[in-house]
Design a protein around this motif. Structure first.
Motif, PDB file in Angstrom:
ATOM      1  N   ASN A 122      -5.753 -10.923  -0.005  1.00 28.27           N
ATOM      2  CA  ASN A 122      -5.885 -10.226   1.220  1.00 28.27           C
ATOM      3  C   ASN A 122      -7.427  -9.865   1.292  1.00 28.27           C
ATOM      4  O   ASN A 122      -7.926  -9.825   2.540  1.00 28.27           O
ATOM      5  N   PHE A 130       8.523  -1.228  -6.146  1.00 34.14           N
ATOM      6  CA  PHE A 130       8.024  -2.553  -5.628  1.00 34.14           C
ATOM      7  C   PHE A 130       6.909  -2.362  -4.676  1.00 34.14           C
ATOM      8  O   PHE A 130       6.334  -3.187  -4.398  1.00 34.14           O
ATOM      9  N   ALA A 131       6.494  -1.298  -3.897  1.00 34.19           N
ATOM     10  CA  ALA A 131       5.634  -1.183  -2.745  1.00 34.19           C
ATOM     11  C   ALA A 131       5.339   0.419  -2.912  1.00 34.19           C
ATOM     12  O   ALA A 131       5.413   1.299  -1.762  1.00 34.19           O
ATOM     13  N   VAL A 162       0.062   0.837  -4.505  1.00 35.85           N
ATOM     14  CA  VAL A 162      -0.384  -0.392  -3.992  1.00 35.85           C
ATOM     15  C   VAL A 162      -0.034  -0.456  -2.231  1.00 35.85           C
ATOM     16  O   VAL A 162      -0.888  -1.215  -1.756  1.00 35.85           O
ATOM     17  N   VAL A 163       0.217   0.708  -1.745  1.00 37.07           N
ATOM     18  CA  VAL A 163       0.512   0.834  -0.311  1.00 37.07           C
ATOM     19  C   VAL A 163       0.058   2.302   0.132  1.00 37.07           C
ATOM     20  O   VAL A 163       0.411   3.072  -0.389  1.00 37.07           O
ATOM     21  N   ASP A 164      -0.902   2.064   1.069  1.00 39.20           N
ATOM     22  CA  ASP A 164      -1.721   3.315   1.518  1.00 39.20           C
ATOM     23  C   ASP A 164      -0.808   4.156   2.643  1.00 39.20           C
ATOM     24  O   ASP A 164       0.344   3.430   3.219  1.00 39.20           O
ATOM     25  N   ALA A 165      -1.344   5.001   3.062  1.00 41.32           N
ATOM     26  CA  ALA A 165      -0.609   5.902   4.253  1.00 41.32           C
ATOM     27  C   ALA A 165      -0.609   5.208   5.469  1.00 41.32           C
ATOM     28  O   ALA A 165       0.224   5.692   6.307  1.00 41.32           O
ATOM     29  N   ASN A 166      -1.242   4.244   5.708  1.00 40.32           N
ATOM     30  CA  ASN A 166      -1.161   3.445   6.800  1.00 40.32           C
ATOM     31  C   ASN A 166      -0.172   2.060   6.672  1.00 40.32           C
ATOM     32  O   ASN A 166       0.167   1.271   7.427  1.00 40.32           O
ATOM     33  N   GLY A 167       0.383   2.151   5.453  1.00 45.71           N
ATOM     34  CA  GLY A 167       1.341   1.101   5.280  1.00 45.71           C
ATOM     35  C   GLY A 167       0.747  -0.333   4.806  1.00 45.71           C
ATOM     36  O   GLY A 167       1.512  -1.474   5.000  1.00 45.71           O
ATOM     37  N   LEU A 168      -0.638  -0.059   4.442  1.00 53.32           N
ATOM     38  CA  LEU A 168      -1.495  -1.343   4.036  1.00 53.32           C
ATOM     39  C   LEU A 168      -1.648  -1.485   2.645  1.00 53.32           C
ATOM     40  O   LEU A 168      -1.616  -0.779   1.780  1.00 53.32           O
ATOM     41  N   ASP A 169      -1.229  -2.803   2.261  1.00 53.78           N
ATOM     42  CA  ASP A 169      -1.528  -3.362   0.738  1.00 53.78           C
ATOM     43  C   ASP A 169      -2.944  -2.966   0.421  1.00 53.78           C
ATOM     44  O   ASP A 169      -3.853  -2.821   1.192  1.00 53.78           O
ATOM     45  N   VAL A 202      -6.795  -3.973  -0.807  1.00 51.37           N
ATOM     46  CA  VAL A 202      -7.569  -5.139  -0.901  1.00 51.37           C
ATOM     47  C   VAL A 202      -8.916  -5.020  -1.747  1.00 51.37           C
ATOM     48  O   VAL A 202      -9.032  -3.939  -2.019  1.00 51.37           O
TER      49      VAL A 202
END
Lengths: 236, 283
Positions: free
Chosen positions: A158, A196-197, A201-208, A210
């Protein structure tokens, strides 16, 4: 390869082609992609790059080639790890786990071999892994390491995408990173179903997550005896 | 540029090129026509457009990509919020908790993309009216029981997630060199892949698809009796050749064709995705 075609170091063939023919598929079917060039170049040289000696520094190189070598280095580590996981299976492993971890091993070996073939003579040598901190007989130790590798791989692809200048390479990276994310979700669920997510690994914007190459190398270095030098990558 | 010679060369590498272009005769006739009608300088442009059509590639602007992604996220977000509002559909506990996690992410993606589009000086597209039965507004499409049958719900969820992964992947080249926008798209893309993996694990655990894996094998949807309904979503996933390199048994390693296909996910163009989702949008 076509003698009339020239490739910039770390660049692509596309700059030399008329604009409407920049299409990835056109290049593929015309057989003039840089990846194809690399494969043919590899066929003209030794079958195997020299394995690196213990402790030797590995310079990943610059430009797109550097990014591909960076991916190749990570795939080498992942492949070596899962090969060991399957050879010396942890106690209490289930049949389903054996089957799916074997799949993951095969995927990582395929990724490793793909980069080796695509990079050809530009490929770094074979890294010497250091798995001395991993207890391969322990489910907890193996899965924790697998989670580290998979999440690290996702964040690395990413983070590296923006530095690629070739659409071909970017598409290939995209094809691989989603498979790594599928692995990550599976491994995470083996450790704790539903993770799993999760928010690791996933922030408050729904992004993985990087990570830059520098951040990734710091986390990967403990698993490699060679010193990985990423200072010539597009960003350090 | 000798277009006809080029076409012959392509044929050596892609024997199906004429199938993609309609037929050999039609293609040749079109090329001959192009050559006659257009100035030499315009030929590459016409040629490129034929290939974009043949191979399903279109160049989109950043705002077009983002609004296309927003439409897909609207679809996913509303699908999950509708399902979660339907009492008794999703078993309590781990199942509903996982769907809640996924639903939250899809809603976050909608908000994120709307903000990004506005920040880039664009106008976010309006949310369409959806028909989750896949009946183009009739409400009687093949998925009409998706909110009554947990099995059908999970089948649609898996297909939506796998398709979302393919859709984002297909747009990466349009965002080449676009810095933060590309990174954000990649970060959504891998979250969709995590979702896809999990929903596949749910399908397996529930016994609806006892052999389905977290990854896609060949072009098999892995949904048993529901396979036929979603075949188009998985078309092309089975490829085992990447950038002209054959992955099966690559480098002398024992890599089966199944593993070769699993190890690389495949993109879908916007045109392909729009055809797939059309029945879910009320006309």
């Amino acid at each position: 390869m076509k003698s009339s075609m020239t490739t910039k170091p770390g660049g692509t063939l596309e700059a030399g082609l008329p604009r409407p023919m920049h299409r990835r598929n056109f290049l593929r079917y015309a057989g003039v992609s840089v990846l194809g060039t690399g494969l043919l170049a590899a066929a003209c040289t030794k079958d195997d790059p020299n394995p690196l000696t213990y402790g030797e520094t590995v310079n990943l190189g610059s430009g797109d080639i550097g990014i591909l070598n960076y991916a190749y280095a990570l795939e080498q580590l992942e492949a070596a790890f899962y090969i060991q996981v399957i050879q010396t299976q942890y106690s209490g492993i289930t049949a389903a786990e054996t089957a799916l971890l074997t799949d993951i091993r095969d995927h990582e070996v395929a990724h490793r071999e793909f980069f080796k073939a695509a990079l050809g003579i530009s490929a770094i040598g074979g890294l010497t892994p250091d798995f001395s901190k991993i207890n391969f007989s322990s489910r907890e130790s193996v899965l924790a390491t697998a989670k580290t590798f998979e999440d690290l791989g996702v964040s690395a692809y990413n983070g590296a995408g923006r530095y690629l200048t070739s659409a071909d390479y970017l598409t290939i990276a995209g094809k691989i990173v989603s498979v790594e994310a599928r692995h990550a979700a599976y491994i995470r669920n083996l450790i704790s179903n539903g993770s799993f997510a999760n928010s690791e690994v996933v922030d408050a914007n729904g992004l993985d997550v990087v990570r830059t190459p520098t951040e990734v190398i710091i986390l990967a270095q403990p698993f490699v005896r060679n010193t990985i030098d990423a200072t010539n990558l597009p960003i350090a | 540029m000798n277009v006809l010679h080029l076409l012959t060369e392509i044929e050596k590498h892609d024997p199906e090129v004429y199938g993609r272009l309609d037929s050999r005769r039609t293609a040749m006739r079109q090329f001959a026509g192009i050559g006659k009608k257009l100035a030499a300088a315009a030929v590459p442009v016409a040629f490129g457009s034929m290939f974009r059509k043949a191979y399903g590639q279109t160049t989109l602007t950043v705002l077009e990509v983002l609004n296309y992604a927003l439409t897909l996220e609207y679809l996913e977000a509303e699908f999950y919020t509708t399902a979660l509002a339907k009492s008794g559909l999703i078993p309590a506990g781990a199942s509903v908790s996982a769907i809640q996690t996924i639903s939250t992410h899809e809603t976050q993606h909608v908000a994120f993309l709307r903000t990004a589009i506005t920040a880039a000086g664009g106008m976010p597209v309006a949310k369409p009216t959806f028909d989750f039965s896949g009946g183009s507004g009739s409400g009687t499409g093949p998925f009409k029981d998706a909110f009554n049958s947990y099995q059908l719900f999970l089948a649609v969820a898996q297909t939506l997630e796998d398709t979302g992964v393919r859709a984002y992947k297909g747009q990466a080249p349009n965002l080449l060199g676009k810095g933060d926008v590309l990174t954000a798209a990649l970060n959504i893309h891998s979250v969709e892949a995590r979702h896809a993996s999990h929903v596949r694990q749910m399908n397996r655990a529930a016994g609806f698809a006892p052999t389905v894996k977290p990854w896609i094998t060949g072009d098999d949807p892995g949904l048993g009796t529901n396979n036929a309904l979603v075949a188009a979503n998985y078309a092309g996933e089975g490829t085992v050749s990447q950038a002209t390199i054959n992955i099966t048994n690559i480098g002398g390693q024992m890599i089966s064709s199944g593993a070769a296909s699993e190890s690389f996910d495949e993109p879908l163009s916007r045109d392909q995705v729009l055809v797939i989702i059309k029945p879910f949008i009320k006309a």
